[in-house]
Design an enzyme around this catalytic site. Structure first.
Site, PDB file in Angstrom:
ATOM      1  N   TYR A  63     -13.218  16.230  33.928  1.00 55.25           N
ATOM      2  CA  TYR A  63     -11.841  16.241  33.430  1.00 55.25           C
ATOM      3  C   TYR A  63     -10.961  15.399  34.366  1.00 55.25           C
ATOM      4  CZ  TYR A  63     -12.913  20.301  30.466  1.00 55.25           C
ATOM      5  OH  TYR A  63     -13.426  21.148  29.535  1.00 55.25           O
ATOM      6  N   GLY A  64     -10.130  14.578  33.768  1.00 54.76           N
ATOM      7  CA  GLY A  64      -9.239  13.735  34.562  1.00 54.76           C
ATOM      8  C   GLY A  64      -8.203  14.507  35.357  1.00 54.76           C
ATOM      9  N   GLY A  78      -9.955  18.409  20.408  1.00 50.47           N
ATOM     10  CA  GLY A  78     -10.761  19.301  21.239  1.00 50.47           C
ATOM     11  C   GLY A  78     -11.677  18.530  22.174  1.00 50.47           C
ATOM     12  N   ARG A 133       2.764  21.050  29.885  1.00 46.83           N
ATOM     13  CA  ARG A 133       3.391  21.920  30.881  1.00 46.83           C
ATOM     14  C   ARG A 133       3.856  21.179  32.144  1.00 46.83           C
ATOM     15  NH1 ARG A 133      -0.041  26.745  32.350  1.00 46.83           N
ATOM     16  NH2 ARG A 133      -1.844  25.568  31.669  1.00 46.83           N
ATOM     17  N   ALA A 172      13.167  -8.329  70.700  1.00 43.01           N
ATOM     18  CA  ALA A 172      13.886  -7.354  69.884  1.00 43.01           C
ATOM     19  C   ALA A 172      14.772  -8.049  68.859  1.00 43.01           C
ATOM     20  CB  ALA A 172      14.738  -6.469  70.783  1.00 43.01           C
ATOM     21  N   ARG A 193      21.447 -22.384  68.719  1.00 41.69           N
ATOM     22  CA  ARG A 193      22.626 -21.524  68.693  1.00 41.69           C
ATOM     23  C   ARG A 193      23.798 -22.323  69.245  1.00 41.69           C
ATOM     24  NH1 ARG A 193      20.256 -18.078  73.792  1.00 41.69           N
ATOM     25  NH2 ARG A 193      21.080 -19.458  75.377  1.00 41.69           N
ATOM     26  N   GLU A 249     -14.818  30.939  24.753  1.00 41.84           N
ATOM     27  CA  GLU A 249     -13.441  30.627  25.142  1.00 41.84           C
ATOM     28  C   GLU A 249     -12.616  31.911  25.176  1.00 41.84           C
ATOM     29  OE1 GLU A 249     -12.015  27.528  26.152  1.00 41.84           O
ATOM     30  OE2 GLU A 249     -14.162  27.488  26.448  1.00 41.84           O
ATOM     31  N   ASN A 294     -15.999  28.878  33.318  1.00 38.19           N
ATOM     32  CA  ASN A 294     -16.390  27.493  33.053  1.00 38.19           C
ATOM     33  C   ASN A 294     -15.413  26.524  33.716  1.00 38.19           C
ATOM     34  OD1 ASN A 294     -17.436  25.140  31.874  1.00 38.19           O
ATOM     35  ND2 ASN A 294     -16.161  25.380  30.044  1.00 38.19           N
ATOM     36  N   ARG A 352       3.418  -2.339  56.089  1.00 37.23           N
ATOM     37  CA  ARG A 352       3.295  -2.453  54.639  1.00 37.23           C
ATOM     38  C   ARG A 352       2.054  -3.274  54.277  1.00 37.23           C
ATOM     39  NH1 ARG A 352       8.600  -5.023  53.005  1.00 37.23           N
ATOM     40  NH2 ARG A 352       7.559  -5.015  50.992  1.00 37.23           N
TER      41      ARG A 352
END
Ligand code: UD1
Ligand code: CA
Length: 449
Positions: free
Chosen positions: A103-104, A80, A15, A362, A422, A154, A169, A315
């Protein structure tokens, strides 16, 4: 009492409508699987087994990234939840103590809840985590007598009377390892789904004259992710909780609803976080640091007294010592800024070491990448890097040295030296005036045709 975890992560999550296995979808910057693993980790488990299936390679890689000692086992066909847990049997054959099944795709189980389940094992051979569901929907129902769990039914197999039960459950279960695997061997698949249900375990324990019990948690904890909408809801739930925790911990959030935390974000007391700040994984902000509006931070450490932003990006590997100032439109990656360094505006600092109290003008850029390799820039203490200096790495600037604005620095600058890199300026008197007169005359001639 020692405990091992079995985390079920074999399902595809149809899903989700995704190529990515469900447990790798992210909440707060981390895969759902990491959330489940982290909750279980608080118990100090002896072994962590992750049952993989769909996208097994990717899921295994993610599991090992969170815990290099995790053991992954592949469930070839998804027959299952009992069948899934049984895959861990050979890996826990010699394990003493309990197993907790998680459960993952259920990211919010609190460590305290798992501890309560472990404690309840003193009274029951099998302990199941239940919750009172606002809308019980298709959850398994817990059939109880007083505080005893008789069995789990179930939804698909339940009578109307059983479907009226609202105690549901969660899927989390705790039992002695040896007992659990011996009960799992008795689980059959004669049910509406034709699956091996983990939920048969409490009734099988009862048949052996053992007791089963329930620990009840808040429904919010058992929130599972099956769809993108639920993923978005899980993100919202995580952020709401993280913001509330930060405020409780003495962090100032000017606009809490606009700040996004990661699973592992650490923010010290009296830190100030402005609006629209995003935390990626691996960020620590010490007490009293200030992060101004619109910053994006990941994999970095910001020390006491430092100020960052507005509009800064830190970062991975950005390490800011005390009282460092990083201003607007500055990006910093894999660089160590010692105490009191100032990088105020429009600058890229990558792969660099900057000594204490140096000032970076800057528009400065550390030119760290030659198209093939990355190189380091080293700047000493109390150096002054003039605006718009290009530091072509590998290169170093000594203590108390100065680079002239607009320089392209390709050679090391000795301590206390002035580096000028420069072209020399030339002035031509009256030439601007002459040039413009000529251009205007040309334009006028064109307009006439
Ligand atoms: C399960 C429970 C149900 C409970 C609900 C809570 C069973 C039989 N039912 O139902 O009582 O109310 O969870 O959310 O256990 N998985 C595997 N391999 C398999 C099957 C499942 O690894 O062969 C994994 C899935 O990836 C998922 C978890 O186990 O992470 C639960 O499976 P799922 O099919 O979603 O169970 P539910 O039908 O929701
Ligand atoms: Ca489910």
């Amino acid at each position: 009492m020692s405990v091992s975890l079995v985390i079920l992560a074999a399902g595809q999550g149809t899903r989700m409508n995704s190529d990515l296995p469900k447990v790798l979808h992210r909440v707060a910057g981390s895969p759902l699987l990491h959330h489940a693993m982290q909750a279980g980790r608080a118990l100090g488990p002896e072994r962590v087994i992750v049952v993989t299936g769909h996208g097994s390679d990717a899921v295994t890689k993610a599991a090992l990234a969170q815990d290099e000692d995790a053991i992954c086992v592949q469930q070839e066909a998804q027959l299952g939840t009992a069948h899934a847990v049984a895959q861990a049997a050979p890996l826990l054959a010699d394990a003493a103590g309990d197993v907790i099944v998680l459960y993952g795709d259920t990211p919010f189980i609190r460590p305290e809840t798992l501890e309560a389940m472990q404690a309840a094992r003193a009274r029951h051979a099998v302990v199941v985590l239940g919750f009172e569901a606002a809308d019980p929907g298709r959850y398994g129902r817990l059939v109880t007598t007083g505080d005893r769990l008789e069995r789990i039914v179930e939804y698909k197999d339940a009578t109307d009377e059983e479907r009226a039960i609202t105690l549901c459950n969660s899927g989390v279960l705790c039992a002695d390892a040896k007992l659990l695997f011996s009960l799992l061997a008795e689980v059959g698949n004669a049910n509406a789904a034709g699956e091996y249900y983990l939920t048969d375990v409490p009734a099988l324990a009862r048949q052996r004259g053992l007791s089963a019990g329930v620990v009840i948690c808040d429904e919010a904890e058992t929130l599972g992710v099956n769809t993108r909408a639920e993923l978005a809801a899980a993100e919202a739930a995580f952020q709401a909780r993280a913001r509330a925790e930060a405020l409780d911990n003495g962090v100032t959030l000017a606009a809490p609803e606009t700040v996004f935390f990661a699973l592992d974000t650490v923010v010290g007391r009296d830190a100030i976080i402005g609006p629209n700040v995003i935390f990626g994984p691996g960020v620590t902000v010490e007490s009293g640091a200030e992060i101004r509006a619109f910053c994006h931070l990941e994999g970095c450490h910001i020390s006491r007294g430092a100020t960052v932003g507005p509009f800064a990006r830190l970062r991975p590997g950005a390490e800011l010592a005390e009282d460092v100032h990083v201003g607007n439109f500055v990006e910093i990656k894999n660089a160590i800024l010692d105490e009191g360094v100032k990088v105020g505006h429009l600058t890229y600092i990558g792969d660099a070491d900057i000594g204490e109290h140096s000032n970076i003008g800057a528009g400065t850029v550390t030119c760290n990448y030659d198209g093939v390799m990355k190189h380091r820039t080293r700047i000493g203490k109390h150096a002054f890097i003039g605006s718009s200096t290009m530091l072509v790495a590998p290169v170093s600037v000594g203590d108390h040295a100065l680079t002239a604005s607009g320089s392209v620095i390709t050679e090391d600058v000795p301590a206390e030296a002035l580096a000028l890199g420069r072209a020399k300026q030339v002035n031509k008197p009256g030439l601007a005036r002459k040039l413009f007169d000529r251009l205007r005359a040309l334009k006028a001639a064109k307009a006439k045709g």
